[in-house]
Design an enzyme around this catalytic site. Structure first.
Site, PDB file in Angstrom:
ATOM      1  N   ARG A 215     -20.714   2.642   0.960  1.00 37.96           N
ATOM      2  CA  ARG A 215     -20.224   3.323   2.448  1.00 37.96           C
ATOM      3  C   ARG A 215     -19.093   4.303   1.996  1.00 37.96           C
ATOM      4  O   ARG A 215     -19.405   4.811   0.571  1.00 37.96           O
ATOM      5  CB  ARG A 215     -19.690   2.456   3.449  1.00 37.96           C
ATOM      6  N   ASP A 259     -17.038  -7.311  -7.648  1.00 34.63           N
ATOM      7  CA  ASP A 259     -15.149  -5.910  -7.876  1.00 34.63           C
ATOM      8  C   ASP A 259     -14.988  -6.033  -9.010  1.00 34.63           C
ATOM      9  O   ASP A 259     -14.536  -6.255 -10.015  1.00 34.63           O
ATOM     10  CB  ASP A 259     -14.466  -7.687  -7.855  1.00 34.63           C
ATOM     11  N   LYS A 293       2.051   0.616   4.732  1.00 35.21           N
ATOM     12  CA  LYS A 293       3.828  -0.192   4.435  1.00 35.21           C
ATOM     13  C   LYS A 293       4.540   0.368   4.377  1.00 35.21           C
ATOM     14  O   LYS A 293       4.562   0.882   3.317  1.00 35.21           O
ATOM     15  CB  LYS A 293       3.891  -1.794   4.203  1.00 35.21           C
ATOM     16  N   TYR A 351      -0.358   3.960  -1.867  1.00 34.72           N
ATOM     17  CA  TYR A 351      -1.231   5.259  -2.238  1.00 34.72           C
ATOM     18  C   TYR A 351      -1.093   6.369  -3.327  1.00 34.72           C
ATOM     19  O   TYR A 351      -1.150   6.870  -4.118  1.00 34.72           O
ATOM     20  CB  TYR A 351      -2.019   5.261  -1.174  1.00 34.72           C
TER      21      TYR A 351
END
Ligand code: NAD
Length: 445
Positions: A215, A259, A293, A351
């Protein structure tokens, strides 16, 4: 997700309303025509400074590509290409001013401005090197002036031996494929492998592995590379295997549900590729996740999971590939970073770290790769319209879209087109580059 603001800004009433309240009115970008990708037909006004060394070669490339070169004024809509390589002093920079002062107005909707210069570190003369370095500030500033027309401005810096490898980069930057690449530098050096020239299907018959292909950006990359002739081997997590299988079936590709953080993933990828073909042309490390977060609230699991997917798996797979000769001569590795890895972002320490490290991967491996006839490059997307960005809160999403010189988010295909260019044999002189595909996002600019 559709950008309603962009739609409103381009309706007659919306245009008037936005102008009345002084809000920006971005224009929709012109992208490649799927039926005739890579076709150039617009006019190009080619200028050159005194002592410029690349203009003649570039002019020949542009004409060979089907565009019309003119030396006086653009008659119609078109692009500006200026060889600034001869500008060697502060005084001579007046030639740069003069060309653009006269012609910048003629750049229209989705026009291109390209400046070509020397890579400063390749020059012996300090004054010449300093002035060539100045081109970057000029490019970034001009990009901010013309962005509202959907026009882009980029800089090509030629390193030693790079003049032989300019054709691909110039064609790409003139094409509709570079629509969302803005205010960037492409450094071009001696090609590391032969440059075959199939301008219509540059990847014909080549096997390319794309991770995270089910996707979003990975799907667009797969579709774009297939359009260019590649046989795509799509990888995604087993939970997405139906989506992945459907996506690959639609483009005649192969699918491998996997994965990438599994312990045996690098070997399984390598074995799958060598079973299906003797050689792999490229790997695009696109799979990635966010786990936002604030650092003090982030769990160790949120850090580890993300870093293993976004960085650890990429490093392990590269090691496994480079320990064999599966990647062909002229092979390519692509890292997908992010502007968060350049500018940083609140709540994205994990990130930002992983994506800055991807820039590190590209930098650290470029010499080793070049010595084996392989190039490694990367893209750092800005705000791209995908499920990942659809999950961002409304106001932040609007800011992400509007805070760029082009005033809008990019589409997955914009990232895919830049990767398609990096993978083409004609980009054999482009190595170790990290290009932001962000419409000149003001974040980290
Ligand atoms: P997405 O979430 O829509 O797609 C990511 C794909 O990666 C998914 O199909 C997912 O299943 C797959 N994936 C995740 N973990 C995997 C694993 N362990 N093994 C195999 N596949 C796995 O994301 P996207 O927006 O298409 O982003 C693609 C890449 O672009 C990511 O690396 C992302 O960090 C980067 N990026 C995106 C944006 C943006 O605006 N969308 C901006 C900057 C960078």
């Amino acid at each position: 997700m559709s950008d309603k603001y962009l739609e409103i800004a381009n309706s007659t009433l919306g245009k008037k309303l936005l102008a009345a309240v002084g809000l920006p009115d971005p224009v929709p970008l012109i992208r490649e025509n799927p039926a005739e990708p890579h076709k150039l037909s617009d006019q190009v006004l080619l200028g050159a400074s005194e002592g410029a060394v690349f203009a003649n070669t570039i002019g020949a490339f542009v004409e060979a590509a089907g565009a019309k070169v003119c030396n006086q004024f653009l008659q119609d809509s078109g692009h500006l290409l200026f060889d600034a390589s001869g500008i060697a002093s502060a005084q001579q920079s007046e030639e740069l001013y003069s060309f653009f002062n006269q012609h910048l107005k003629s750049v229209k909707h989705s026009g291109r401005v390209i400046i070509v210069g020397h890579k400063p570190s390749a020059l012996a003369d300090a004054d010449h090197a300093a002035v060539q370095r100045g081109l970057l500030g000029f490019v970034k500033s001009v990009a901010k002036e013309v962005g509202r027309k959907g026009a882009t401005v980029n800089l090509v810096l030629v390193d030693k031996g790079g003049d032989r490898a300019l054709e691909g980069p110039i064609r790409f930057l003139l094409s509709a494929g570079s629509a969302f690449m803005n205010a960037q530098v492409l450094t071009v050096a001696t090609p590391v492998a032969p440059m075959e020239a199939d301008w219509v299907k540059p990847l014909e018959g080549k096997n390319v592995l794309v991770t995270g292909a089910a996707r979003g950006i990975g799907l667009a990359i797969s579709q774009t590379l297939a359009r260019d002739g590649a046989v795509v081997i799509g990888v995604d997590v087993p939970q997405s295997q139906d989506e992945l299988a459907a996506a690959m079936a639609a483009i005649g590709g192969l699918n491998l549900p996997l994965d990438i953080t599994d312990t045996d993933a690098p070997e399984r990828l390598r074995d799958f590729c060598s079973t299906h073909s003797s050689k792999l042309h490229a790997i695009v490390h696109n799979a990635g996740i966010t786990r936002d977060k604030m650092l003090t609230k982030m769990t160790a699991h949120q850090w580890d999971l993300l870093v293993q997917i976004n960085l650890g798996a990429v490093q392990r797979i590269n090691s496994a590939l480079l320990s064999t000769d599966l990647l062909d001569n002229g092979g390519k590795i692509i890292g997908v970073a992010s502007i968060s890895g350049i500018a940083g972002n609140v709540g994205q320490t994990n990130y930002g770290f992983s994506k800055a490290a991807i820039i590190g991967v590209v930098e650290a491996l470029s010499e080793t790769c070049a010595s084996r006839g392989i190039t490694i490059n990367g893209v750092a997307p800005g705000f791209i319209e995908t499920q990942m960005t659809a999950a961002i809160p409304f106001l932040t999403r609007q800011m992400g879209r509007r805070l760029s010189s082009l005033g809008q988010g990019g589409l997955p295909i914009d990232v895919a087109e830049v990767i398609g260019f990096f993978l083409s044999p004609q980009a054999a002189g482009v190595n170790g580059n990290m290009v932001r595909v962000c419409g000149q996002s003001l974040l980290g600019a």
